[in-house]
Motif scaffolding. Structure first.
Motif, PDB file in Angstrom:
ATOM      1  N   PRO A  90       0.834  -1.206   0.000  1.00  0.00           N
ATOM      2  CA  PRO A  90       0.000   0.000   0.000  1.00  0.00           C
ATOM      3  C   PRO A  90       0.868   1.254   0.000  1.00  0.00           C
ATOM      4  N   THR A  91       0.488   2.199  -0.863  1.00  0.00           N
ATOM      5  CA  THR A  91       1.208   3.465  -0.898  1.00  0.00           C
ATOM      6  C   THR A  91       0.496   4.450   0.019  1.00  0.00           C
ATOM      7  N   PRO A  92       1.249   5.205   0.780  1.00  0.00           N
ATOM      8  CA  PRO A  92       0.608   6.157   1.682  1.00  0.00           C
ATOM      9  C   PRO A  92      -0.104   7.254   0.892  1.00  0.00           C
ATOM     10  N   SER A  93      -1.228   7.711   1.426  1.00  0.00           N
ATOM     11  CA  SER A  93      -1.960   8.804   0.789  1.00  0.00           C
ATOM     12  C   SER A  93      -1.119  10.067   0.849  1.00  0.00           C
ATOM     13  N   PRO A  94      -1.127  10.836  -0.250  1.00  0.00           N
ATOM     14  CA  PRO A  94      -0.355  12.076  -0.207  1.00  0.00           C
ATOM     15  C   PRO A  94      -0.952  13.045   0.804  1.00  0.00           C
ATOM     16  N   LYS A  95      -0.096  13.804   1.432  1.00  0.00           N
ATOM     17  CA  LYS A  95      -0.539  14.793   2.412  1.00  0.00           C
ATOM     18  C   LYS A  95      -1.290  15.898   1.672  1.00  0.00           C
ATOM     19  N   PRO A  96      -2.477  16.304   2.184  1.00  0.00           N
ATOM     20  CA  PRO A  96      -3.213  17.370   1.505  1.00  0.00           C
ATOM     21  C   PRO A  96      -2.416  18.666   1.462  1.00  0.00           C
ATOM     22  N   LEU A  97      -2.666  19.464   0.421  1.00  0.00           N
ATOM     23  CA  LEU A  97      -2.057  20.787   0.363  1.00  0.00           C
ATOM     24  C   LEU A  97      -2.480  21.579   1.587  1.00  0.00           C
ATOM     25  N   ASP A  98      -1.615  22.428   2.066  1.00  0.00           N
ATOM     26  CA  ASP A  98      -1.934  23.294   3.204  1.00  0.00           C
ATOM     27  C   ASP A  98      -2.340  24.659   2.664  1.00  0.00           C
ATOM     28  N   ILE A  99      -3.646  24.973   2.746  1.00  0.00           N
ATOM     29  CA  ILE A  99      -4.121  26.271   2.269  1.00  0.00           C
ATOM     30  C   ILE A  99      -4.622  27.147   3.410  1.00  0.00           C
ATOM     31  N   ALA A 100      -4.366  26.730   4.639  1.00  0.00           N
ATOM     32  CA  ALA A 100      -4.799  27.524   5.797  1.00  0.00           C
ATOM     33  C   ALA A 100      -4.082  28.867   5.803  1.00  0.00           C
ATOM     34  N   GLY A 101      -4.820  29.917   6.150  1.00  0.00           N
ATOM     35  CA  GLY A 101      -4.217  31.235   6.263  1.00  0.00           C
ATOM     36  C   GLY A 101      -5.067  32.321   5.633  1.00  0.00           C
ATOM     37  N   GLN A 102      -4.434  33.466   5.414  1.00  0.00           N
ATOM     38  CA  GLN A 102      -5.097  34.650   4.869  1.00  0.00           C
ATOM     39  C   GLN A 102      -4.895  34.713   3.357  1.00  0.00           C
ATOM     40  N   TRP A 103      -5.980  35.029   2.634  1.00  0.00           N
ATOM     41  CA  TRP A 103      -5.955  35.119   1.185  1.00  0.00           C
ATOM     42  C   TRP A 103      -6.634  36.403   0.732  1.00  0.00           C
ATOM     43  N   THR A 104      -6.109  37.027  -0.331  1.00  0.00           N
ATOM     44  CA  THR A 104      -6.732  38.182  -0.959  1.00  0.00           C
ATOM     45  C   THR A 104      -7.340  37.709  -2.273  1.00  0.00           C
ATOM     46  N   THR A 162     -15.734  44.413 -10.361  1.00  0.00           N
ATOM     47  CA  THR A 162     -14.722  43.616  -9.659  1.00  0.00           C
ATOM     48  C   THR A 162     -14.762  43.925  -8.172  1.00  0.00           C
ATOM     49  N   ALA A 163     -14.659  42.870  -7.365  1.00  0.00           N
ATOM     50  CA  ALA A 163     -14.600  43.012  -5.909  1.00  0.00           C
ATOM     51  C   ALA A 163     -13.300  42.392  -5.416  1.00  0.00           C
ATOM     52  N   THR A 164     -12.863  42.820  -4.245  1.00  0.00           N
ATOM     53  CA  THR A 164     -11.626  42.284  -3.662  1.00  0.00           C
ATOM     54  C   THR A 164     -11.862  41.840  -2.215  1.00  0.00           C
ATOM     55  N   PRO A 165     -12.658  40.785  -2.037  1.00  0.00           N
ATOM     56  CA  PRO A 165     -12.893  40.275  -0.688  1.00  0.00           C
ATOM     57  C   PRO A 165     -11.666  39.548  -0.148  1.00  0.00           C
ATOM     58  N   ALA A 166     -11.747  39.184   1.122  1.00  0.00           N
ATOM     59  CA  ALA A 166     -10.663  38.453   1.787  1.00  0.00           C
ATOM     60  C   ALA A 166     -11.178  37.105   2.265  1.00  0.00           C
ATOM     61  N   LEU A 167     -10.293  36.144   2.318  1.00  0.00           N
ATOM     62  CA  LEU A 167     -10.603  34.830   2.862  1.00  0.00           C
ATOM     63  C   LEU A 167      -9.658  34.522   4.003  1.00  0.00           C
ATOM     64  N   GLU A 168     -10.216  33.975   5.060  1.00  0.00           N
ATOM     65  CA  GLU A 168      -9.395  33.370   6.116  1.00  0.00           C
ATOM     66  C   GLU A 168      -9.788  31.905   6.117  1.00  0.00           C
ATOM     67  N   ILE A 169      -8.837  31.045   5.787  1.00  0.00           N
ATOM     68  CA  ILE A 169      -9.124  29.617   5.655  1.00  0.00           C
ATOM     69  C   ILE A 169      -8.486  28.851   6.805  1.00  0.00           C
ATOM     70  N   LYS A 170      -9.304  27.965   7.385  1.00  0.00           N
ATOM     71  CA  LYS A 170      -8.830  27.004   8.381  1.00  0.00           C
ATOM     72  C   LYS A 170      -9.008  25.632   7.758  1.00  0.00           C
ATOM     73  N   GLN A 171      -8.110  24.726   8.084  1.00  0.00           N
ATOM     74  CA  GLN A 171      -8.107  23.427   7.418  1.00  0.00           C
ATOM     75  C   GLN A 171      -7.839  22.311   8.402  1.00  0.00           C
ATOM     76  N   ALA A 172      -8.641  21.253   8.288  1.00  0.00           N
ATOM     77  CA  ALA A 172      -8.419  20.019   9.042  1.00  0.00           C
ATOM     78  C   ALA A 172      -8.503  18.877   8.029  1.00  0.00           C
ATOM     79  N   GLY A 173      -7.346  18.468   7.492  1.00  0.00           N
ATOM     80  CA  GLY A 173      -7.331  17.465   6.430  1.00  0.00           C
ATOM     81  C   GLY A 173      -7.992  18.024   5.184  1.00  0.00           C
ATOM     82  N   GLU A 174      -9.064  17.368   4.733  1.00  0.00           N
ATOM     83  CA  GLU A 174      -9.798  17.834   3.552  1.00  0.00           C
ATOM     84  C   GLU A 174     -10.893  18.836   3.905  1.00  0.00           C
ATOM     85  N   LYS A 175     -11.199  18.984   5.189  1.00  0.00           N
ATOM     86  CA  LYS A 175     -12.285  19.876   5.612  1.00  0.00           C
ATOM     87  C   LYS A 175     -11.799  21.326   5.681  1.00  0.00           C
TER      88      LYS A 175
END
Length: 132
Positions: free
Chosen positions: A26-40, A49-62
């Motif tokens: 069995p091959t191990p599942s690849p680690k999910p990308l880490d996208i947690a943090g602040q985004w413009t 055009t709008a320029t909202p902000a995102l604050e992303i929290k991540q727990a695995g795929e959630k």
């Protein structure tokens, strides 16, 4: 007698080796990308055009977090599967609730993302985001 016992042991060993060679490791599942943090974000709508902000929290795929735009902040919920991101939220626009659904592909380095959105009452949009 010893020769038969030795041959039987060799046969059992050869069978075990053959079976283990056929059983994939069995091959191990690849680690999910880490996208947690602040985004413009840059959100391209038919009305402008709008320029909202995102604050992303991540727990695995959630994915959870906050979308902040012209009408304030709203909680987001979604998933990240591989590089495919999907999330949604509801905003209160001048007393009217509007559902917003986003999908995007996250860059391999997890520093940018780009995709499509559907905004209730405004239709389809394109968007991109860069990590702050």
């Amino acid at each position: 007698m010893r020769a038969r016992t030795l041959l039987a042991a060799i046969a059992v060993l050869a069978t075990a080796v053959a079976i283990s060679a056929q059983t994939p490791t069995p091959t191990p599942s690849p680690k999910p990308l880490d996208i947690a943090g602040q985004w413009t974000m840059t959100l391209e709508l038919s009305i402008g055009t709008a320029t909202p902000a995102l604050e992303i929290k991540q727990a695995g795929e959630k994915i959870t977090g906050t979308y902040t735009g012209r009408y304030g902040s709203a909680p987001i919920q979604g998933t990240l599967k591989g590089r495919a991101l999907e999330f949604s939220c509801e905003i209160n626009a001048d007393g009217q609730t509007a559902a917003m659904n986003f999908s995007a592909e996250v860059a391999a380095d997890a520093q940018t993302m780009k995709g499509q959105a559907t905004i209730e009452g405004l239709g389809d949009a394109t968007w991109s985001a860069k990590r702050k």
